[in-house]
Design a protein around this motif. Structure first.
Motif, PDB file in Angstrom:
ATOM      1  N   ASP A   1       5.157  -0.095  -4.293  1.00 28.77           N
ATOM      2  CA  ASP A   1       4.903  -0.677  -2.983  1.00 28.77           C
ATOM      3  C   ASP A   1       6.067  -0.431  -2.023  1.00 28.77           C
ATOM      4  O   ASP A   1       5.872  -0.295  -0.819  1.00 28.77           O
TER       5      ASP A   1
ATOM      6  N   HIS B   1       5.049  -1.681 -10.221  1.00 31.01           N
ATOM      7  CA  HIS B   1       4.192  -2.003  -9.089  1.00 31.01           C
ATOM      8  C   HIS B   1       5.030  -2.289  -7.845  1.00 31.01           C
ATOM      9  O   HIS B   1       4.704  -1.833  -6.749  1.00 31.01           O
ATOM     10  N   THR B   2       6.113  -3.023  -7.990  1.00 33.48           N
ATOM     11  CA  THR B   2       6.993  -3.349  -6.871  1.00 33.48           C
ATOM     12  C   THR B   2       7.660  -2.092  -6.321  1.00 33.48           C
ATOM     13  O   THR B   2       7.751  -1.912  -5.106  1.00 33.48           O
TER      14      THR B   2
END
Length: 67
Positions: A59, A55-56
């Motif tokens: 992003d 997820h990081t």
């Protein structure tokens, strides 16, 4: 699972300190749930960490420009 195994471990060790008869062998098998519960928890932590990393990274990736 871990909690059940931990209680069974305490129950199997208690007769050693109290000088009473040992418990049946079924209790020793139930003690193995403590290790199994720990393995399940560790797998969950690793899975969560990998999902958070994905997820990081998603992003942080630059988005394509629309020009």
């Amino acid at each position: 699972m871990f909690l059940v195994g931990a209680v069974a471990t305490l129950a199997t060790v208690a007769p050693l300190f109290l000088g009473t008869e040992p418990l049946p062998s079924v209790f020793y098998w139930v003690c193995m749930l403590m290790g199994a519960g720990f393995a399940v928890a560790a797998a969950g932590v690793i899975r969560s960490a990998r999902a958070q990393r994905r997820h990081t990274e998603a992003d942080a990736a630059p988005s394509p420009s629309a020009t």
